[in-house]
Design a protein around this motif. Structure first.
Motif, PDB file in Angstrom:
ATOM      1  N   GLY A   8       0.716  -1.353   0.047  1.00  0.00           N
ATOM      2  CA  GLY A   8       0.014   0.098   0.002  1.00  0.00           C
ATOM      3  C   GLY A   8       0.834   1.376  -0.118  1.00  0.00           C
ATOM      4  O   GLY A   8       0.876   2.023  -1.017  1.00  0.00           O
ATOM      5  N   ASP A 455      -2.293  -4.400   4.709  1.00  0.00           N
ATOM      6  CA  ASP A 455      -2.190  -4.234   3.457  1.00  0.00           C
ATOM      7  C   ASP A 455      -3.730  -4.097   2.606  1.00  0.00           C
ATOM      8  O   ASP A 455      -4.679  -4.363   3.155  1.00  0.00           O
ATOM      9  CB  ASP A 455      -1.393  -5.142   2.720  1.00  0.00           C
ATOM     10  CG  ASP A 455      -1.890  -6.549   2.793  1.00  0.00           C
ATOM     11  OD1 ASP A 455      -2.861  -6.650   2.637  1.00  0.00           O
ATOM     12  OD2 ASP A 455      -0.961  -7.564   2.289  1.00  0.00           O
ATOM     13  N   GLU A 456      -3.573  -4.127   1.245  1.00  0.00           N
ATOM     14  CA  GLU A 456      -4.760  -3.945   0.488  1.00  0.00           C
ATOM     15  C   GLU A 456      -5.715  -4.988   0.815  1.00  0.00           C
ATOM     16  O   GLU A 456      -7.056  -4.868   0.612  1.00  0.00           O
ATOM     17  CB  GLU A 456      -4.560  -4.041  -1.092  1.00  0.00           C
ATOM     18  CG  GLU A 456      -3.628  -2.901  -1.385  1.00  0.00           C
ATOM     19  CD  GLU A 456      -4.313  -1.419  -1.828  1.00  0.00           C
ATOM     20  OE1 GLU A 456      -5.487  -1.532  -1.644  1.00  0.00           O
ATOM     21  OE2 GLU A 456      -3.645  -0.434  -1.964  1.00  0.00           O
TER      22      GLU A 456
END
Ligand code: ATP
Ligand code: MG
Length: 659
Positions: A8, A455-456
């Protein structure tokens, strides 16, 4: 550099300095390392135990009901009253004579209110509000300056279970009207005027204007006399507080409400868009307010003099001026005026006058004091201070170091506290006496709070990587929704990562596992495929001796997608620096090179623009979205919550084509 697809946001800077608390501080600290273990062992039992910081009329039997997420119920079958907890019980336990408020007015006059006196004031105001027709559950809008009556008004509402909705005294009639209408307030509490930088500014005309163009729910306006002089009066609607107070009884039985009864609505500061009416309820909010205030500020009720500089119009003023401190029987200072009136040492003078022990303020205030120069605080005796706090934005490591050295005499622990209007209370912060602090990092979730950087895809990032800050367990002070808009509540906070609260902030975890806030994810820029945070570039700029403040935004760029553009305020007059640098054109070049050296060439701002002001909200946060409009030559967006709307004109004029 790390692979951005996986993480990210990139992590550019490294910080290795740490500061351990003194052994004296450790010995006497309120917080104990065992708090972390206790919370780790059984989170709900931990919160159940914290709830005993409050006095309950009816004890609760269930700690948390999370059967209908994201709508939480904490301590739901218990009943209590927030004002009783903040005031009456201290009087009943024999502390009626303890000072609750040292009110310092702008002109240097002052007033003192003991807990017994506060009890009388809020009881009278509760009786007056009841006479004006306010019933339990009705909303009351409060539009007041930082005077004791603001605190009284909040607690008077709490006493009758009427949720209050504070609106900054600096906001326009339009902003006030939209908040009154959104909350359908029945009564507005305001003042005739307020003192600001030696001038008397009218306040009530804004209420009149707001109500002339709408706000039909409002039946009565209760007016505190502060500045004196003539005011327009609407017979039958407007009531002077000092007149109503005369005949009001100081006897008032608090209304016992269920733990989930709404205590207040508060609109977010609007840094990223349209303000949201955040709802907080009574039992859970007050538990977290009391516990965090006690542990994070190492509060000793019998000897401390605490001062939080926040206005009651924003959430810090709710949780760390009114509810947390008063639930803990704190003696505190409240100050009506600005830091620079009549002189730039005003705050430090107040610390000396009251021998303040804990001081809680914002990075923007600290950077401003840095700009004014350390010779100003040096004129005052600040030796009473034993703890410093920061909130509102990430604090740049250099500002943190300055705060510790110049204000904290090189010894006060600093608590950098991350939280939001939505969280109700502090979530991530060092605990003084336990945590070794690190300049620029909010560090660790408090005992009882569960935070992560993901994270994503919602997976925890490894140490050293950046991502998104989430809160993955419910907490007592959490918002219960957005007023009138349950869908927006789910959509805004709970949809990005399934079942997890997404705060909207970027963060990273360093090699020690400590959390660093990187700014709003809305502000993250994509430079040649690298996702960079505003915060780290700003901190790199502020670490240069010339720079007092910096705001960085990503502006569209044909070659790199986006490019960082920096708006910079120099520390001592521009002229001095420009001549030292050998010409105006040289300053940006040298600052670009400095960023390149500090964190890498990718982060070098494409442009560095020297400005004299930055657009900020009333709570002191930089509004980067407006600067992005400037950097991309667009019409500037909504400026309703700006502290000073003329700043944008100033910036655009000052840049006059140079951008
Ligand atoms: P809006 O949500 O309307 O844009 P806002 O987010 O500015 O307004 P607040 O709730 O007052 O309104 O601010 C919370 C935000 O402030 C956090 O999400 C974070 O971005 C920032 N913040 C607060 N304290 C800290 C801190 N100690 N370190 C870093 N950022 C912080
Ligand atoms: Mg926000």
């Amino acid at each position: 550099m790390t692979d951005d697809a996986a993480t990210g946001i990139e992590n550019l800077s490294q910080e290795t300095r740490t500061f351990s608390p003194s052994s004296e501080f450790v010995q006497n600290a309120v917080g104990r390392p065992s708090l972390y273990e206790e919370a780790e062992r059984d989170r709900l039992a931990f919160w159940r135990a914290r709830a005993s910081l409050l006095s309950w009329k009816t004890p609760f039997t269930e700690t948390l009901d999370w059967t209908d997420p994201p709508f939480a119920k904490w301590f739901a079958d218990g009943t209590l009253n927030a004002a009783y907890n903040c005031v009456d019980r201290h009087v009943e336990s024999g502390h009626g004579e303890q000072v609750a408020l040292y009110a310092e007015y702008e002109d240097g006059s002052d007033a003192t209110f003991t807990y017994a006196e506060v009890k009388d004031e809020i009881s009278k105001m509760a009786n007056v509000l009841t006479d004006l027709g306010v019933k339990t559950g009705d909303r009351v809008a409060i539009y007041l300056p930082m005077i004791p009556e603001a605190t009284f008004a909040m607690l008077a509402c709490a006493r009758i279970g009427a949720p209050h909705s504070l609106v900054f005294g600096g906001f326009s009639a339009d902003a006030l009207r939209s908040r009154i209408e959104d909350a359908e307030a029945r009564v507005v509490i305001t003042a005739d005027g307020q003192n600001r930088r030696g001038k008397q500014l009218p306040l009530k005309p804004a209420v009149d204007e707001a109500l002339a163009g709408g706000g039909d729910s409002v039946e009565k306006v209760l007016v505190v006399r502060r500045t004196g002089g003539d005011v327009e009066w609407t017979e039958g609607r407007d009531v002077w507080w000092h007149e109503a107070r005369e005949s009001a009884s100081a006897q008032h039985e608090p209304v016992w409400v269920e733990a989930e009864h709404p205590l207040f609505i508060l609109y977010t500061s609007g840094t990223t868009g349209k303000p949201k009416g955040i709802i907080h309820t009574t039992g859970g909010y007050l538990t977290q307010a009391a516990y965090t205030h006690r542990a994070v500020f190492d509060l000793k009720p019998s000897s401390d003099v605490y001062w939080c500089t926040a206005d009651v119009g924003w959430v810090t003023g709710h949780t760390y001026v009114v509810y947390g401190p008063m639930a803990n029987r704190t003696t505190q200072v409240i100050y009506e005026g600005t830091p620079d009136s009549p002189h730039q040492g005003r705050w430090w003078e107040i610390i000396e006058k009251y021998k303040v022990t804990q001081f809680y303020s914002s990075p923007t205030a600290i950077r401003t004091a840095m700009k004014w120069g350390e010779e100003i605080p040096a004129k005052f005796d600040l030796s009473s201070l034993r703890l410093l706090g920061s909130v509102g934005e990430a604090i740049n490591p250099e500002a943190w170091m300055w705060y510790r050295r110049v204000i904290g005499g090189d010894s006060c622990p600093i608590v950098d506290t991350w939280w939001q209007t939505e969280t109700g209370g502090i979530m991530i912060s060092p605990l003084p006496g336990i945590t070794s602090t690190k300049p620029g990092s909010a560090q660790v979730a408090l005992p009882g709070i569960s935070a992560d950087v993901v994270d994503e895809s919602g997976k925890s990032v490894a140490n050293g990587d950046g991502g998104y800050l989430v809160l993955n367990e419910p907490w007592p002070g959490m918002l219960r929704g957005i007023w009138g808009d349950p869908e927006r509540f789910k959509e805004t906070y709970w949809s990005r990562f399934e079942g997890t609260y997404f705060a909207g902030d970027g963060a990273k975890r360093d090699e020690d596992g400590d959390i660093w806030l990187l700014g709003r994810v809305d502000d993250v820029m994509n430079v040649s495929g690298h996702r960079l945070s505003t915060m780290e570039i700003e901190s790199a700029l502020v670490s240069h001796e010339w720079v007092a403040e910096a705001a960085v935004v990503g502006a569209n760029d044909e070659t790199t997608g986006q490019a960082p553009v920096a708006f910079v305020i120099l520390r001592s007059g521009n002229d001095e620096v420009i001549s030292a640098a050998g010409g105006e054109d040289k300053v940006p070049e040298m600052l670009r090179a400095h960023v390149g050296k500090e964190i890498g060439p990718i982060a070098k701002p494409k442009k560095v623009l020297l400005v004299s002001e930055l657009p900020k909200t009333r709570s002191g946060k930089i509004m980067r979205r407006l600067l992005r409009d400037v950097a991309e030559n667009r019409q500037v967006g909504d400026t309703q919550t700006l502290a000073d709307a003329s700043v944008m004109d100033l910036i655009q004029k000052g840049l006059g084509g140079k951008a």
